[in-house]
Structures are given as structure tokens and as C-alpha cells.
Design an enzyme around this catalytic site. Structure first.
Site, PDB file in Angstrom:
ATOM      1  N   GLU A   1      -9.368  -1.035   5.743  1.00  0.00           N
ATOM      2  CA  GLU A   1      -7.249  -1.356   6.201  1.00  0.00           C
ATOM      3  C   GLU A   1      -8.335  -1.281   7.689  1.00  0.00           C
ATOM      4  OE1 GLU A   1      -4.741   1.720   5.877  1.00  0.00           O
ATOM      5  OE2 GLU A   1      -2.698   0.648   6.314  1.00  0.00           O
TER       6      GLU A   1
ATOM      7  N   GLN B   1       0.959  -0.897  -0.058  1.00  0.00           N
ATOM      8  CA  GLN B   1      -0.009   0.144   0.105  1.00  0.00           C
ATOM      9  C   GLN B   1       1.161   1.205   0.158  1.00  0.00           C
ATOM     10  OE1 GLN B   1      -1.461   0.596   3.656  1.00  0.00           O
ATOM     11  NE2 GLN B   1      -3.184   1.746   3.063  1.00  0.00           N
ATOM     12  N   GLY B   2       0.971   2.374  -1.111  1.00  0.00           N
ATOM     13  CA  GLY B   2       2.118   3.101  -1.314  1.00  0.00           C
ATOM     14  C   GLY B   2       0.964   4.192  -0.370  1.00  0.00           C
TER      15      GLY B   2
ATOM     16  N   SER C   1       1.418   6.458   2.444  1.00  0.00           N
ATOM     17  CA  SER C   1       2.161   7.543   3.470  1.00  0.00           C
ATOM     18  C   SER C   1       3.563   7.990   2.529  1.00  0.00           C
ATOM     19  CB  SER C   1       2.702   7.239   4.519  1.00  0.00           C
ATOM     20  OG  SER C   1       2.082   6.668   4.985  1.00  0.00           O
TER      21      SER C   1
HETATM   22  C1  FAD Z   1       4.263  -0.368  11.530  1.00  0.00           C
HETATM   23  C2  FAD Z   1       3.595   0.765  10.450  1.00  0.00           C
HETATM   24  C3  FAD Z   1       3.326  -0.248   8.984  1.00  0.00           C
HETATM   25  C4  FAD Z   1       3.079   0.705   8.215  1.00  0.00           C
HETATM   26  N1  FAD Z   1       2.655   0.358   7.154  1.00  0.00           N
HETATM   27  C5  FAD Z   1       2.049   0.989   6.302  1.00  0.00           C
HETATM   28  C6  FAD Z   1       1.963   0.791   4.723  1.00  0.00           C
HETATM   29  O1  FAD Z   1       2.177  -0.170   4.622  1.00  0.00           O
HETATM   30  N2  FAD Z   1       1.753   1.664   3.567  1.00  0.00           N
HETATM   31  C7  FAD Z   1       1.430   3.248   4.242  1.00  0.00           C
HETATM   32  O2  FAD Z   1       1.172   3.694   3.382  1.00  0.00           O
HETATM   33  N3  FAD Z   1       2.231   3.737   5.137  1.00  0.00           N
HETATM   34  C8  FAD Z   1       2.398   2.810   6.113  1.00  0.00           C
HETATM   35  N4  FAD Z   1       2.455   2.979   7.698  1.00  0.00           N
HETATM   36  C9  FAD Z   1       2.136   4.518   8.411  1.00  0.00           C
HETATM   37  C10 FAD Z   1       1.244   5.052   8.869  1.00  0.00           C
HETATM   38  O3  FAD Z   1       0.010   5.391   8.294  1.00  0.00           O
HETATM   39  C11 FAD Z   1       1.882   6.964   9.108  1.00  0.00           C
HETATM   40  O4  FAD Z   1       2.536   6.406  10.384  1.00  0.00           O
HETATM   41  C12 FAD Z   1       0.674   7.466   9.847  1.00  0.00           C
HETATM   42  O5  FAD Z   1      -0.457   7.108   8.690  1.00  0.00           O
HETATM   43  C13 FAD Z   1       1.207   8.557  10.687  1.00  0.00           C
HETATM   44  O6  FAD Z   1       1.768   9.742   9.595  1.00  0.00           O
HETATM   45  P1  FAD Z   1       3.077  10.776  10.127  1.00  0.00           P
HETATM   46  O7  FAD Z   1       4.288   9.229  10.387  1.00  0.00           O
HETATM   47  O8  FAD Z   1       3.496  11.166   8.808  1.00  0.00           O
HETATM   48  O9  FAD Z   1       2.983  11.265  11.213  1.00  0.00           O
HETATM   49  P2  FAD Z   1       1.711  12.764  10.763  1.00  0.00           P
HETATM   50  O10 FAD Z   1       0.824  12.516  10.417  1.00  0.00           O
HETATM   51  O11 FAD Z   1       2.748  13.257  10.662  1.00  0.00           O
HETATM   52  O12 FAD Z   1       1.970  12.655  12.610  1.00  0.00           O
HETATM   53  C14 FAD Z   1       2.734  13.240  13.888  1.00  0.00           C
HETATM   54  C15 FAD Z   1       1.578  13.638  15.216  1.00  0.00           C
HETATM   55  O13 FAD Z   1       0.737  14.602  15.029  1.00  0.00           O
HETATM   56  C16 FAD Z   1      -0.210  14.058  15.660  1.00  0.00           C
HETATM   57  N5  FAD Z   1      -1.715  14.682  14.592  1.00  0.00           N
HETATM   58  C17 FAD Z   1      -1.140  14.521  13.255  1.00  0.00           C
HETATM   59  N6  FAD Z   1      -2.588  15.161  12.465  1.00  0.00           N
HETATM   60  C18 FAD Z   1      -3.347  15.716  13.851  1.00  0.00           C
HETATM   61  C19 FAD Z   1      -4.754  16.176  13.713  1.00  0.00           C
HETATM   62  N7  FAD Z   1      -5.071  16.649  12.736  1.00  0.00           N
HETATM   63  N8  FAD Z   1      -4.971  15.901  15.044  1.00  0.00           N
HETATM   64  C20 FAD Z   1      -4.357  15.298  15.763  1.00  0.00           C
HETATM   65  N9  FAD Z   1      -3.176  14.752  16.437  1.00  0.00           N
HETATM   66  C21 FAD Z   1      -2.520  15.290  14.798  1.00  0.00           C
HETATM   67  C22 FAD Z   1      -0.035  12.241  14.862  1.00  0.00           C
HETATM   68  O14 FAD Z   1      -1.192  11.380  16.050  1.00  0.00           O
HETATM   69  C23 FAD Z   1       0.997  12.022  15.203  1.00  0.00           C
HETATM   70  O15 FAD Z   1       1.535  12.342  16.846  1.00  0.00           O
HETATM   71  C24 FAD Z   1       3.208   2.628   8.962  1.00  0.00           C
HETATM   72  C25 FAD Z   1       3.441   2.845   9.225  1.00  0.00           C
HETATM   73  C26 FAD Z   1       3.711   1.831  10.847  1.00  0.00           C
HETATM   74  C27 FAD Z   1       3.648   2.936  11.585  1.00  0.00           C
END
Ligand code: FAD
Length: 448
Positions: free
Chosen positions: A303, A185-186, A188
């Protein structure tokens, strides 16, 4: 920590095991609210709203469902493979563990046990969501190996069924179920996680192709995947939710580079993926050009609903094991459970697990009524991901230094503890899940 631990834990997370526990008769009512607006958050947009009608559901298994369960148990009794032996972390590098999992997935497919609720014409069994839940429960109970193609089966497949062309369904679904093609799943990107619609990977039209440039991150299984459900920006001048297109991409196309990332648990289950002038036929657009956002929403809802699959049974096994350890005297010392604080902690964990079990039934109720996961998925996801952190934290406290030894329960406790940190991030963070619940379930104003 041993590699065998890694395998078992990932298996527990991903095997698609007991999602729902079937209680004798369980009734649930929920308050409802319609709200047609769209928002910016990754997950706020992806939810079906509650029905106007309250739900009342009898989840007692029918004779047909009981026969399904019995047939599955008989099949598992003769077809479940022996546990993979050896260090899977090393073996995985050699492909042996991957091969073991692929053989298992193929066996399920050949036996008619893949895609339980998917249409028969696409390789599924054509059964009900309740039977799918029974299937997941029984696999967990049997401690079956994980299903390697979990991303395909739990989120890409249902999205193709919902939005794909006939060609896409015939081309991709059966191979996804059999394990012939593994998907990732591409979504993030370094600057687009919770606010997914800010994604910057560009796809520019060139005749009957798109040319893709950009970077994805945290892409689970990309290092093994044959195909990717890729979100791209195709119209930069449009409002950010409008200029997105979803592509089905061959991961072996020229211009794709996959770089594994190491997690603190020691696994390298996710990756960075770089796209440089990657050509993708317009036939591989899933949904409409510039209409990829609703497609992404469907994938995200699936998901969230499906990543929690199997966790009840996994937690129950872990909690039972922890209780058993707490009852045992060790090295001439009284059992940990003689401490009233330990007893309180274990009782609280037991209570919370029961709440989780009942809420999974509520989600099943909604799924059976609508065919689509609802906002109950956010409640579940929030609950199980935070519960696992409480459970593994309690295990570390109760077991003490023992929990860190490979020799003790194969080192699973320390591994569980470390891996659980990612649970509240993957598939939407806890903060985002709370936003969804506040807005979509409670009808509260947006957070910003
Ligand atoms: C084990 C694992 C597997 C994963 N697998 C995939 C995958 O296969 N494909 C894929 O596409 N992604 C994948 N991900 C990515 C995952 O979907 C993202 O890490 C997640 O959506 C959070 O995005 P970010 O890391 O950019 O954090 P950010 O969005 O930058 O968030 C940083 C912090 O800010 C908080 N925050 C952000 N917006 C808000 C808001 N509106 N209100 C309150 N708080 C907020 C968040 O809760 C977090 O604490 C995976 C992540 C993990 C840990």
C-alpha cells in the site's frame, strides 16, 4: 466545486500513473542495518529491512524497455478513451462514471496492460518492475483515467500472490485486474488505526466457517467493492499480533452494511462497514489462521509503495501549471512571480520535487533487487504526502481567491488543497512514517 474536479483529482491519486521517472544513469548507495525485532505500530512491523549490501543501480532504459514504452505509447494513442464529460459526482451516483472507469480497466486488461509485473498465469503481463514503472509513468503522461480497482491491484493482489493458495490466486487475481471484482481494504477500526494490531473485529470458528462481527472505518471503495481483504481477531487470549487472521470476504454476504462517510473535499470515497454474523468459509483465510499479521504487513508495505504511484507526474503537472499562472499578469496587475517570495517558493517546490524523483528511483532500485517494497516506501510516502500539502498551500497563496472558483481551472486548486489533508493520514500517518524511518532505516531506538 464541480464534480468533474473530484473525478480528476481522485484520478490523479489513484490511477497508478508515473511512479518512477527513469533518469539516464542514477547511482544510489544506502546505509544498511539488520534488525529482526517486531514492534507494535501498524507500520513499524511491515517493513523489509535494508539489505546488508549497498545498492548501485543503473536505471537507464534497456532497448527492451524502450520498445515496451514505444508499444505502450502506440496502444494509448488508439485506445485512450475521451475524458469523461459532465459532473462525475452526480453521475457517480448513477453509476455512469463507475461504468466509464470499468470499461477503461477492462480495455487495459484485454490489451494485455493490466498487472504489468504480475505472473502471466494470473492474468498479468509477466514483465519487470521497471516496465511496470514505465507503464505508470506513461499512463500519467497521457492523463489516462484512474483505475477503479486500485486497492485490489496495488495492495490486495500482491498480497494474494505472496500468501494465497493456488485456488485463491486462480479465483481472484484475473478478475481483480479486469475490474470484474473491485476490492477494498478492511483494516482500520474506530480504535485501531496506527496501532492496527489492537483491532477488535472478531471472527469465531463455526465448523468450516468463521462468523465475523465488528466494525471497520475509513474503508475506501467499500461502497463499490465486491470483496474485502479483512483483518479479524480470531484468538483474543494470544498476544495481540498473534491472534489475527486475514479473510477474503464477499461484500455481498448477508450481515454486511456499508455507510458512506463524506470527506471535507465533498467526496464520499470511504465508508464505515459493519459486520453482523457474517459467515466466511475457512477456504477464504489468506495465510495462516492466527497468522494474519505478516499478511497485513505485506499488504501495508505494498500500500505504502503503490499509493504514491503517479504522484510525481501529477505534481509536475500541477507545479508547471502553477508556475505558468504565476508568470501571467492578471487583471492589469503584474504577475505573481514578480514577487521575490513567490519565486523563492516556486523554486523550493521545484527543488523538492527533484528530490522526490530521485528517491523514487532509489525505491525502484530496492524493488528490482528484492521483489518487495522496502522502507524507502516510508520515505516516499512521507515526502509526497507532505509535499502535496506544501504545493497546494502555495497554490492557494499565489492564486488567491481565484483558486476557490469552479470556473478557474475547474476548481481543481481548492479541491487539491482540501483533499491533500488526508494524504498525511492514509496509508500510515506522517508520525508513524517517521517512526519507521527512525527505527528501521536509522536504527534508532523505538519511540516507546
Ligand atoms: C483518505 C483516507 C483513506 C483511507 N482508506 C483506508 C482504507 O481503505 N482501509 C483502511 O483500513 N483504512 C483506511 N484509512 C485509515 C488510515 O489508515 C488511518 O486513518 C490511519 O492509519 C491512522 O489511524 P487513525 O485514524 O486511527 O489515527 P490514530 O492512530 O488514532 O492516530 C491519531 C494521531 O496520533 C498519532 N500517533 C499514533 N500513534 C503514534 C505513535 N506511535 N507515535 C507518534 N504518533 C502517533 C498519529 O500520527 C495521529 O496524528 C484511510 C484514511 C484516509 C484519511
Amino acid at each position: 466545486m464541480s464534480g468533474g474536479v473530484s473525478s480528476r483529482q481522485r484520478a490523479a491519486w489513484l490511477r497508478g500513473a508515473a511512479w518512477f521517472i527513469i533518469v539516464a544513469t542514477f547511482s544510489v548507495r544506502h546505509r544498511t542495518k539488520r534488525k529482526p525485532t517486531c514492534s507494535i505500530d501498524r507500520d513499524l512491523d511491515c517493513l523489509m529491512l535494508f539489505d546488508a549490501e549497498p545498492s548501485l543501480m543503473d536505471l537507464k532504459p534497456t532497448p527492451h524497455e524502450q520498445r515496451f514504452r514505444d508499444e505502450l505509447r502506440r496502444w494509448l494513442a488508439t485506445n485512450l478513451p475521451p475524458r469523461f464529460s459532465g459532473s462525475t459526482r452526480e453521475a457517480e451516483a448513477e453509476g455512469a462514471y463507475t461504468d466509464y472507469l470499468l470499461v477503461w480497466q477492462r480495455r487495459l486488461f484485454d490489451g494485455g496492460w493490466a498487472g504489468i509485473a504480475w505472473p502471466k498465469e494470473y492474468g498479468g503481463r509477466g514483465a519487470s518492475f521497471m516496465e511496470q514503472a514505465i507503464f505508470q509513468e506513461e499512463l500519467a503522461a497521457a492523463d489516462a483515467p484512474e483505475i477503479l480497482g486500485v486497492i485490489g491491484i496495488s495492495l490486495v493482489g500482491p498480497t494474494i500472490i505472496a500468501a494465497g493458495t493456488e485456488r485463491q490466486k486462480s479465483r481472484y487475481l484475473a478478475k481483480m485486474l479486469s475490474g470484474e471484482e473491485i476490492w477494498c481494504q478492511g483494516f482500520s477500526e474506530p480504535n485501531a488505526g496506527s496501532d492496527l494490531a489492537s483491532l477488535g473485529t472478531r471472527a469465531v470458528r463455526d465448523g468450516d466457517h468463521f462468523v465475523v462481527n465488528g466494525q471497520k472505518i475509513w474503508t475506501s471503495f467499500a461502497h463499490l467493492a465486491h470483496r474485502c481483504l479483512l483483518l479479524t481477531r480470531t484468538e483474543s487470549a494470544a498476544p495481540k499480533h498473534k491472534g489475527i487472521t486475514c479473510l477474503l470476504v464477499d461484500m455481498h454476504s448477508p450481515g454486511i452494511e456499508v455507510r458512506p462517510l463524506r470527506m471535507m473535499s465533498g467526496d464520499s470515497a470511504f465508508n464505515e462497514v459493519f459486520f453482523t454474523d457474517v459467515r466466511v468459509s475457512v477456504d477464504e483465510v489468506l495465510g495462516e489462521i492466527n497468522g494474519g499479521w505478516p499478511v497485513a504487513i505485506t499488504a501495508l508495505a505494498n500500500e505504502r509503495a503503490n499509493l504514491g504511484a503517479g504522484v510525481y507526474a501529477m505534481f509536475k503537472r500541477s507545479l508547471d501549471a502553477l508556475i505558468a499562472h504565476a508568470k501571467s499578469p492578471r487583471a492589469g496587475r503584474p504577475p505573481a512571480a514578480s514577487d521575490p517570495l513567490v519565486r523563492q517558493k516556486l523554486a523550493q517546490l521545484y527543488l523538492e520535487l527533484e528530490i522526490f524523483r530521485l528517491n523514487t528511483n532509489r525505491a525502484l532500485t530496492k524493488l528490482m533487487k528484492t521483489g518487495m517494497p522496502g522502507p524507502e516506501g516510508s520515505i516516499q510516502k512521507l515526502f509526497w504526502s507532505e509535499y502535496n500539502q506544501r504545493l497546494t498551500q502555495a497554490a492557494m497563496e499565489i492564486l488567491g481567491p481565484l483558486a476557490q472558483l469552479d470556473e478557474f481551472d475547474g476548481g481543481r486548486w481548492a479541491y487539491h488543497y482540501l483533499r491533500s489533508r488526508g494524504n498525511t493520514i492514509e496509508a500510515g500517518t506522517s508520525e508513524v512514517q517517521r517512526n519507521i524511518i527512525a527505527q528501521r532505516v536509522l536504527g534508532l531506538p523505538r519511540s516507546y
